[in-house]
Design a protein around this motif. Structure first.
Motif, PDB file in Angstrom:
ATOM      1  N   GLY A  84       0.809  -1.215   0.000  1.00 43.92           N
ATOM      2  CA  GLY A  84       0.000   0.000   0.000  1.00 43.92           C
ATOM      3  C   GLY A  84       0.838   1.259   0.000  1.00 43.92           C
ATOM      4  O   GLY A  84       0.463   2.270  -0.626  1.00 43.92           O
ATOM      5  N   LEU A  85       1.983   1.212   0.668  1.00 44.16           N
ATOM      6  CA  LEU A  85       2.875   2.376   0.663  1.00 44.16           C
ATOM      7  C   LEU A  85       3.445   2.631  -0.728  1.00 44.16           C
ATOM      8  O   LEU A  85       3.640   3.791  -1.126  1.00 44.16           O
ATOM      9  CB  LEU A  85       4.010   2.149   1.667  1.00 44.16           C
ATOM     10  CG  LEU A  85       4.980   3.307   1.886  1.00 44.16           C
ATOM     11  CD1 LEU A  85       4.233   4.532   2.386  1.00 44.16           C
ATOM     12  CD2 LEU A  85       6.079   2.909   2.861  1.00 44.16           C
ATOM     13  N   VAL A  86       3.708   1.574  -1.478  1.00 41.41           N
ATOM     14  CA  VAL A  86       4.160   1.745  -2.860  1.00 41.41           C
ATOM     15  C   VAL A  86       3.084   2.456  -3.675  1.00 41.41           C
ATOM     16  O   VAL A  86       3.367   3.348  -4.485  1.00 41.41           O
ATOM     17  CB  VAL A  86       4.516   0.375  -3.482  1.00 41.41           C
ATOM     18  CG1 VAL A  86       4.800   0.524  -4.970  1.00 41.41           C
ATOM     19  CG2 VAL A  86       5.724  -0.221  -2.777  1.00 41.41           C
ATOM     20  N   GLY A  87       1.818   2.064  -3.461  1.00 40.30           N
ATOM     21  CA  GLY A  87       0.734   2.757  -4.138  1.00 40.30           C
ATOM     22  C   GLY A  87       0.656   4.224  -3.751  1.00 40.30           C
ATOM     23  O   GLY A  87       0.362   5.094  -4.588  1.00 40.30           O
ATOM     24  N   THR A  88       0.937   4.520  -2.483  1.00 41.98           N
ATOM     25  CA  THR A  88       0.955   5.918  -2.040  1.00 41.98           C
ATOM     26  C   THR A  88       2.043   6.706  -2.752  1.00 41.98           C
ATOM     27  O   THR A  88       1.832   7.842  -3.202  1.00 41.98           O
ATOM     28  CB  THR A  88       1.172   5.970  -0.512  1.00 41.98           C
ATOM     29  OG1 THR A  88       0.136   5.234   0.132  1.00 41.98           O
ATOM     30  CG2 THR A  88       1.159   7.403  -0.015  1.00 41.98           C
ATOM     31  N   VAL A  89       3.213   6.112  -2.868  1.00 38.69           N
ATOM     32  CA  VAL A  89       4.328   6.787  -3.538  1.00 38.69           C
ATOM     33  C   VAL A  89       3.988   7.050  -5.000  1.00 38.69           C
ATOM     34  O   VAL A  89       4.219   8.156  -5.523  1.00 38.69           O
ATOM     35  CB  VAL A  89       5.610   5.950  -3.407  1.00 38.69           C
ATOM     36  CG1 VAL A  89       6.724   6.540  -4.262  1.00 38.69           C
ATOM     37  CG2 VAL A  89       6.048   5.864  -1.954  1.00 38.69           C
ATOM     38  N   PHE A  90       3.408   6.066  -5.681  1.00 34.81           N
ATOM     39  CA  PHE A  90       3.040   6.261  -7.084  1.00 34.81           C
ATOM     40  C   PHE A  90       1.974   7.341  -7.229  1.00 34.81           C
ATOM     41  O   PHE A  90       2.027   8.159  -8.157  1.00 34.81           O
ATOM     42  CB  PHE A  90       2.541   4.948  -7.693  1.00 34.81           C
ATOM     43  CG  PHE A  90       3.624   4.098  -8.268  1.00 34.81           C
ATOM     44  CD1 PHE A  90       4.281   4.494  -9.414  1.00 34.81           C
ATOM     45  CD2 PHE A  90       3.994   2.902  -7.666  1.00 34.81           C
ATOM     46  CE1 PHE A  90       5.294   3.707  -9.958  1.00 34.81           C
ATOM     47  CE2 PHE A  90       4.996   2.115  -8.193  1.00 34.81           C
ATOM     48  CZ  PHE A  90       5.651   2.513  -9.344  1.00 34.81           C
ATOM     49  N   GLY A  91       0.990   7.332  -6.324  1.00 37.30           N
ATOM     50  CA  GLY A  91      -0.048   8.349  -6.396  1.00 37.30           C
ATOM     51  C   GLY A  91       0.494   9.758  -6.233  1.00 37.30           C
ATOM     52  O   GLY A  91       0.102  10.682  -6.954  1.00 37.30           O
ATOM     53  N   ILE A  92       1.423   9.939  -5.296  1.00 35.20           N
ATOM     54  CA  ILE A  92       2.017  11.258  -5.090  1.00 35.20           C
ATOM     55  C   ILE A  92       2.906  11.643  -6.265  1.00 35.20           C
ATOM     56  O   ILE A  92       2.934  12.799  -6.696  1.00 35.20           O
ATOM     57  CB  ILE A  92       2.798  11.273  -3.769  1.00 35.20           C
ATOM     58  CG1 ILE A  92       1.827  11.096  -2.593  1.00 35.20           C
ATOM     59  CG2 ILE A  92       3.581  12.572  -3.603  1.00 35.20           C
ATOM     60  CD1 ILE A  92       2.498  11.002  -1.246  1.00 35.20           C
ATOM     61  N   MET A  93       3.627  10.662  -6.820  1.00 39.89           N
ATOM     62  CA  MET A  93       4.479  10.949  -7.979  1.00 39.89           C
ATOM     63  C   MET A  93       3.649  11.429  -9.165  1.00 39.89           C
ATOM     64  O   MET A  93       4.008  12.406  -9.842  1.00 39.89           O
ATOM     65  CB  MET A  93       5.273   9.695  -8.357  1.00 39.89           C
ATOM     66  CG  MET A  93       6.412   9.360  -7.420  1.00 39.89           C
ATOM     67  SD  MET A  93       7.173   7.768  -7.822  1.00 39.89           S
ATOM     68  CE  MET A  93       7.626   8.020  -9.523  1.00 39.89           C
ATOM     69  N   VAL A  94       2.531  10.735  -9.420  1.00 38.84           N
ATOM     70  CA  VAL A  94       1.678  11.136 -10.539  1.00 38.84           C
ATOM     71  C   VAL A  94       1.103  12.526 -10.294  1.00 38.84           C
ATOM     72  O   VAL A  94       1.009  13.355 -11.215  1.00 38.84           O
ATOM     73  CB  VAL A  94       0.558  10.097 -10.740  1.00 38.84           C
ATOM     74  CG1 VAL A  94      -0.460  10.583 -11.763  1.00 38.84           C
ATOM     75  CG2 VAL A  94       1.144   8.763 -11.190  1.00 38.84           C
ATOM     76  N   THR A  95       0.735  12.813  -9.048  1.00 35.36           N
ATOM     77  CA  THR A  95       0.185  14.126  -8.719  1.00 35.36           C
ATOM     78  C   THR A  95       1.221  15.225  -8.912  1.00 35.36           C
ATOM     79  O   THR A  95       0.932  16.284  -9.505  1.00 35.36           O
ATOM     80  CB  THR A  95      -0.325  14.132  -7.277  1.00 35.36           C
ATOM     81  OG1 THR A  95      -1.316  13.107  -7.127  1.00 35.36           O
ATOM     82  CG2 THR A  95      -0.949  15.474  -6.925  1.00 35.36           C
ATOM     83  N   MET A  96       2.427  14.990  -8.438  1.00 34.12           N
ATOM     84  CA  MET A  96       3.470  15.992  -8.585  1.00 34.12           C
ATOM     85  C   MET A  96       3.839  16.212 -10.053  1.00 34.12           C
ATOM     86  O   MET A  96       4.113  17.330 -10.476  1.00 34.12           O
ATOM     87  CB  MET A  96       4.716  15.562  -7.800  1.00 34.12           C
ATOM     88  CG  MET A  96       4.533  15.502  -6.290  1.00 34.12           C
ATOM     89  SD  MET A  96       4.157  17.086  -5.530  1.00 34.12           S
ATOM     90  CE  MET A  96       2.383  16.889  -5.211  1.00 34.12           C
ATOM     91  N   HIS A  97       3.823  15.138 -10.817  1.00 36.62           N
ATOM     92  CA  HIS A  97       4.125  15.274 -12.247  1.00 36.62           C
ATOM     93  C   HIS A  97       3.056  16.104 -12.956  1.00 36.62           C
ATOM     94  O   HIS A  97       3.352  16.902 -13.855  1.00 36.62           O
ATOM     95  CB  HIS A  97       4.229  13.894 -12.894  1.00 36.62           C
ATOM     96  CG  HIS A  97       4.579  13.939 -14.355  1.00 36.62           C
ATOM     97  ND1 HIS A  97       5.836  14.251 -14.806  1.00 36.62           N
ATOM     98  CD2 HIS A  97       3.811  13.721 -15.469  1.00 36.62           C
ATOM     99  CE1 HIS A  97       5.853  14.231 -16.130  1.00 36.62           C
ATOM    100  NE2 HIS A  97       4.631  13.906 -16.559  1.00 36.62           N
ATOM    101  N   GLY A  98       1.793  15.926 -12.548  1.00 34.13           N
ATOM    102  CA  GLY A  98       0.730  16.715 -13.141  1.00 34.13           C
ATOM    103  C   GLY A  98       0.811  18.183 -12.768  1.00 34.13           C
ATOM    104  O   GLY A  98       0.489  19.066 -13.573  1.00 34.13           O
TER     105      GLY A  98
END
Length: 257
Positions: free
Chosen positions: A173-187
């Motif tokens: 689940g923490l990996v999913g959190t990291v990916f979600g934040i990465m996608v948000t920051m990229h946007g």
């Protein structure tokens, strides 16, 4: 009195007529979006987060299947141990009890399997000439130890998978959190005017992945600890019975001599 005068003297600015429909729509949207739609969060999440949530959902399903199955296994093992100990200590003849255990229409397990293995080996060695009582007893003890190990291994089957799910689900689940934040920051990098409305969806899906990891891990860890305690109690019970049965066989061999 002073506060009332101040409020009365404060000018009140009315909204222009053309702004009233927009204000009413904003109030309706705020009221309609007061709750969180977890399905919508899942569907609108980025592909990596969706894959991770799918893995967590499969892990949760697998852990609950193991939980329900192992709960039935341990309940049945406890009931069978209670039933066999009641028959064993009722004073019934051991030969008759052995014949009941070797009935082809029944599959024995637990205490009855340990008894059947020990008595079978003891009876086999008694038929051989030139073997003393100590050799006969040691053979029966070896047979019971081997059956004891198999029974404990059967009780522990799939517990390691439950432990692995409980220990790794929060990190997944923490990996999913990291990916979600990465996608948000990229946007946000390509957005000239960043706002809470632009950040909120990505942060929500990231936190949802963390919450889902904990949702999968907590029942698995709790069930593993509970089942491990049950296995330990049953193994102690099996071992104690093997020692008591060895003492009975030892006394019987001395009487026959």
């Amino acid at each position: 009195m002073t506060h009332a005068l101040i409020l009365a003297a404060a000018p009140v600015t009315e909204l222009p007529p053309e702004a009233l429909p927009a204000a009413a729509e904003a109030v309706a949207d705020a009221a309609g979006h007061g709750g969180i739609s977890y399905v919508q969060l899942l569907l609108s999440a980025s592909l990596p987060v969706q894959v991770i949530m799918l893995l967590l959902a499969l892990g949760s399903l697998l852990s609950w299947v193991i939980i329900f199955r192992k709960n039935r296994v341990y309940s049945r093992a406890t009931d069978e141990a209670d039933d066999f100990e009641g028959r064993f200590w009722s004073g019934v003849d051991l030969t008759q009890l052995y014949r009941s255990a070797t009935d082809r229409n029944r599959v024995v397990s637990g205490l009855e399997a340990i008894f059947e293995a020990g008595f079978r080996e003891y009876a086999r060695l008694r038929q051989k000439k030139g073997l003393d009582s100590r050799t006969q007893l040691e053979g029966a003890q070896r047979a019971m130890r081997a059956t004891f190990a198999r029974e404990v291994d059967r009780l522990e089957h799939n517990l390691e998978l439950l432990a692995n799910i409980g220990s790794t689900a929060p990190y997944v689940g923490l990996v999913g959190t990291v990916f979600g934040i990465m996608v948000t920051m990229h946007g946000l990098a390509s957005d000239q005017q960043a706002s809470i409305a632009a950040v909120a969806p990505g942060i929500s899906e990231a936190l949802f992945a963390t919450a889902m990891g904990l949702f999968v891990a907590i029942p698995a860890v709790w069930a593993y600890n509970r089942f491990a305690t049950k296995v330990e109690r049953l193994s102690v019970r099996y071992e104690s019975f093997a020692e008591e049965f060895s003492s009975i066989l030892q006394r019987q061999s001395h009487v026959e001599e």
